[in-house]
Design an enzyme around this catalytic site. Structure first.
Site, PDB file in Angstrom:
ATOM      1  N   ASP A 239       1.008  -0.912   0.072  1.00 38.18           N
ATOM      2  CA  ASP A 239       0.115  -0.496   0.009  1.00 38.18           C
ATOM      3  C   ASP A 239       0.973   1.604   0.077  1.00 38.18           C
ATOM      4  OD1 ASP A 239       0.363  -0.329   2.535  1.00 38.18           O
ATOM      5  OD2 ASP A 239      -0.969  -0.323   3.285  1.00 38.18           O
TER       6      ASP A 239
ATOM      7  N   GLU B  23      -9.698  -0.579   5.354  1.00 38.44           N
ATOM      8  CA  GLU B  23     -10.256   0.369   6.314  1.00 38.44           C
ATOM      9  C   GLU B  23     -11.222  -0.734   6.799  1.00 38.44           C
ATOM     10  OE1 GLU B  23      -7.019   1.093   7.177  1.00 38.44           O
ATOM     11  OE2 GLU B  23      -7.960   3.411   7.969  1.00 38.44           O
TER      12      GLU B  23
ATOM     13  N   ASN C 230      -7.061  -0.156  14.218  1.00 37.63           N
ATOM     14  CA  ASN C 230      -8.151  -0.303  13.952  1.00 37.63           C
ATOM     15  C   ASN C 230      -8.541  -1.869  13.605  1.00 37.63           C
ATOM     16  OD1 ASN C 230      -6.936  -0.380  11.528  1.00 37.63           O
ATOM     17  ND2 ASN C 230      -8.464   1.975  10.954  1.00 37.63           N
TER      18      ASN C 230
ATOM     19  N   HIS D 199      -7.507  -3.111  10.727  1.00 44.29           N
ATOM     20  CA  HIS D 199      -6.845  -3.040   9.354  1.00 44.29           C
ATOM     21  C   HIS D 199      -6.135  -3.703   8.518  1.00 44.29           C
ATOM     22  CE1 HIS D 199      -4.333   1.035   9.214  1.00 44.29           C
ATOM     23  NE2 HIS D 199      -3.510  -0.286   9.380  1.00 44.29           N
TER      24      HIS D 199
HETATM   25  C1  F6R Z   1       1.585  -0.442   6.342  1.00 48.28           C
HETATM   26  C2  F6R Z   1       0.156  -1.399   6.410  1.00 48.28           C
HETATM   27  C3  F6R Z   1      -0.316  -1.476   7.545  1.00 48.28           C
HETATM   28  C4  F6R Z   1       0.535  -1.704   9.021  1.00 48.28           C
HETATM   29  C5  F6R Z   1      -0.006  -1.482  10.135  1.00 48.28           C
HETATM   30  C6  F6R Z   1       0.223  -1.864  11.537  1.00 48.28           C
HETATM   31  O1  F6R Z   1       1.831  -0.827   4.890  1.00 48.28           O
HETATM   32  O2  F6R Z   1      -0.069  -2.236   5.595  1.00 48.28           O
HETATM   33  O3  F6R Z   1      -1.443  -1.560   7.077  1.00 48.28           O
HETATM   34  O4  F6R Z   1       0.447  -2.857   8.546  1.00 48.28           O
HETATM   35  O5  F6R Z   1      -0.975  -0.337  10.575  1.00 48.28           O
HETATM   36  O6  F6R Z   1       1.290  -0.681  11.571  1.00 48.28           O
HETATM   37  P1  F6R Z   1       2.502  -1.018  12.520  1.00 48.28           P
HETATM   38  O7  F6R Z   1       3.227  -2.490  11.872  1.00 48.28           O
HETATM   39  O8  F6R Z   1       3.179  -0.209  12.190  1.00 48.28           O
HETATM   40  O9  F6R Z   1       2.233  -1.257  13.636  1.00 48.28           O
END
Ligand code: F6R
Length: 244
Positions: free
Chosen positions: A67, A143, A136, A138
């Protein structure tokens, strides 16, 4: 779905890095898709080290970025593209012909999605996908409320994503939209590793693994993936009720 609990973040990351290496030894032209963010950071480091130490053939694999934040250029520190340059492409000298990432600055984001989906199709799908989980629930920028059937798409970011997302940036940035692979890509991937470490992820891991499968908590879709592995350290596993 399978759950594996590790003593700590280091052993979890070593396992994930080994999985990448193992896949590349079995299938040198495999397609690897990864999230950026904090969770896979050490996995990337250990993958780079192992690939060098074991002189793994990296000339044929293909890398896909999960992403990107819309509106950020590839060289914005804290952005996904910048992370992958720093963590993987530069240290391993991976040429741009061997990876494809969303361009968050494109003035035709719909086309970015079409091109991404086409590339994944042409590669014969994703062999290994390594993702994190947001506060959340995701995955990528899928989302809460997302349609499970979507492929690549552009989305408004959830409030939690916007707030938590500031942690990646030194300066205040405007985070409003994201561009992401969809959960249909995740379900189609041959293998998925979801990584989570630390007590702050305990509640979301409990919900993802033991809660109801619902698009309002996107990571719960992992429960339906036959080759989905949730890799957690003991702290992130601390609220799991069932014996795993
Ligand atoms: C980032 C992504 C997000 C993260 C998620 C967890 O490329 O796809 O979905 O994997 O927000 O973030 P961290 O690993 O920083 O806790």
């Amino acid at each position: 779905m399978n759950i594996q609990i590790f003593k700590d973040y280091a052993s979890l990351s070593a396992f994930a890095a080994k999985e990448i290496i193992h896949m590349l030894k079995q299938k040198p032209d495999a397609t690897l898709c990864m999230a950026s963010g904090d969770s896979p950071k050490l996995t990337c480091e250990l993958f780079v080290k192992k690939a060098r130490d074991e002189k793994v053939n990296l000339s044929e694999f293909f890398f896909i970025g999960l992403d990107e934040w819309v509106g950020l250029s590839g060289d914005t520190e804290g952005g996904c593209h910048h992370d992958f340059n720093k963590r993987i492409f530069n240290p391993l000298r991976i040429s741009p012909a061997q990876y494809h990432l969303f361009n968050g600055l494109s003035d035709d984001l719909e086309n970015e999605c079409v091109v991404m989906d086409k590339i994944i199709r042409e590669k014969g799908g994703i062999d290994l996908m390594i993702v994190g989980i947001g506060m959340n629930g995701h995955i990528g920028f899928n989302e809460p409320g997302v349609d499970f059937k979507l492929l690549s798409h552009v989305t408004e970011l959830d409030e939690t994503t916007v707030t938590v997302g500031q942690k990646y940036f030194q300066e205040q940035v405007v985070l409003q939209k994201g561009i992401t692979l969809g959960l249909a890509h995740l379900m189609n991937a041959k293998k998925v590793l979801l990584l989570a470490q630390g007590a702050k992820k305990a509640a979301v891991i409990q919900k993802a693994v033991e809660g109801e499968i619902s698009n309002f908590f996107p990571a719960s879709i992992m429960q339906q993936h036959l080759h989905g592995y949730v890799l957690v350290d003991e702290e992130a596993a601390s609220l799991l009720n069932k014996a795993h």
